[in-house]
Design a protein around this motif. Structure first.
Motif: not given
Length: 331
Positions: A1-5, A184-186, A289-295
């Motif tokens: 899932x493309x996401x820029x935090x 989650x990559x970043x 944390x990255x994965x959870x912020x999306x979920x």
């Protein structure tokens, strides 16, 4: 899932103690990693010493940036674009970092009941193309075609991602499926780099903030959570280690018929999620944390709180009316 935090505004120069005179504080900023801003802050006996350490960190990030890229080829590297290009054709031998990342992606897929899905590339590609066209041609901005989205959604099963640890290969069995590890990559890369970085540094990759220990003077780092509407920070978070990650609806947006659309897509609907303006996660591991912020961004509050508790994370939610909710221990 493309996401820029969302870029968490680091307040270390404004709040908390200063490093001793012999350990001045320095920072380095890079603009060519993961399509976002990377900031490294730390102390040293000299600026030259700090720059050398920062360069080592940058070079580690650059390796991950190239391996996890789904848009560009690099000479001599089999990256995720290579894997996507070979979907339905043949397995691709890859670096061990890709194997480890995808195994973690599978774990997060299962943990979040599919809310974080690295196999959503077919859907996210349509949104990426529509957003890019809309930003460049605002008078002709359109949503992705509904029929195309529905068809793409038939090809997002993580079961199609075949990871062979022994052979170090990845194969996408569905020729219409593709990988996108933006969720989650970043955070994953930041966690790995932070584990090997000197103590007492703060590393931010597009809002994925990792602290490798307290400042040189022994005080905590202070990280500000950005207010989507500007003005004062929503919260100021003190950390001595671990990670802070925020996802929000006000970055990477475009406008269609007067309505703004963001980039965090709910796998259940194929559309941008509307539960929250932003979600901030504090926990020990940046990848989690990255994965959870999306979920949590695509889950209602009570389900999100249950998942946060299961993972031992502290969370701040901000809704469309500006109301804040938190996990019990967030304060």
């Amino acid at each position: 899932m493309k996401k820029c935090c969302i870029l968490l505004l680091i307040l270390c120069f404004l709040l908390g103690g200063c490093a001793p005179a012999a350990q001045k504080q320095y920072n380095a900023v890079y603009l060519d990693l993961f399509d976002t801003v990377t900031t490294i802050i730390g102390s040293g006996d000299s600026e030259e010493q700090f720059r050398q350490e920062a360069q080592k960190i940058y070079e580690q990030f650059l390796v991950y940036h190239r391996l996890f890229d789904i848009y560009n080829d690099y000479e001599g590297i089999n990256n995720l674009k290579t894997v996507n290009d070979q979907a339905g054709i043949a397995p691709v031998k890859v670096d061990s970092a890709i194997i480890e990342l995808l195994l973690d992606c599978k774990a997060y897929y299962e943990l979040t009941d599919g809310k974080v899905n690295a196999a959503m590339g077919s859907v996210l590609k349509l949104w990426h193309e529509a957003r890019s066209h809309g930003i460049e041609n605002p008078d002709d901005a359109k949503l992705p075609d509904a029929d195309a989205l529905a068809q793409a959604a038939e090809h997002i099963s993580f079961k199609s991602i075949v990871v062979d640890e022994k052979a170090s290969t990845v194969y996408i069995s569905d020729p219409e499926a593709s990988l996108d590890v933006g969720a989650i990559a970043k955070g994953w890369a930041a966690q790995r780099v932070a584990e090997n970085a000197p103590k007492g540094m703060l590393i931010s990759v597009g809002g994925n903030v990792c602290a490798t220990g307290v400042k040189a003077d022994g005080s905590a780092w202070v990280v500000g959570v950005q207010n989507p509407d500007g003005g004062e920070y929503l919260r100021k978070i003190s950390i001595t280690g671990g990670s802070v990650v925020t996802s929000g609806d006000y970055q990477r947006t475009y406008t269609v018929d007067g309505k703004q659309y963001h980039h965090i897509i709910d796998p259940a609907t194929g559309m941008p999620s509307t539960y929250w303006r932003s979600v901030t996660v504090v926990c020990a591991d940046s990848a989690l944390a990255d994965a959870l912020s999306t979920a949590l961004f695509v889950l209602p509050l009570e389900e999100g709180k249950a998942l946060a508790e299961e993972c031992g994370a502290e969370v701040l939610w901000l809704d469309a009316e500006g109301k804040q909710d938190t996990t019990e221990e967030f304060q």
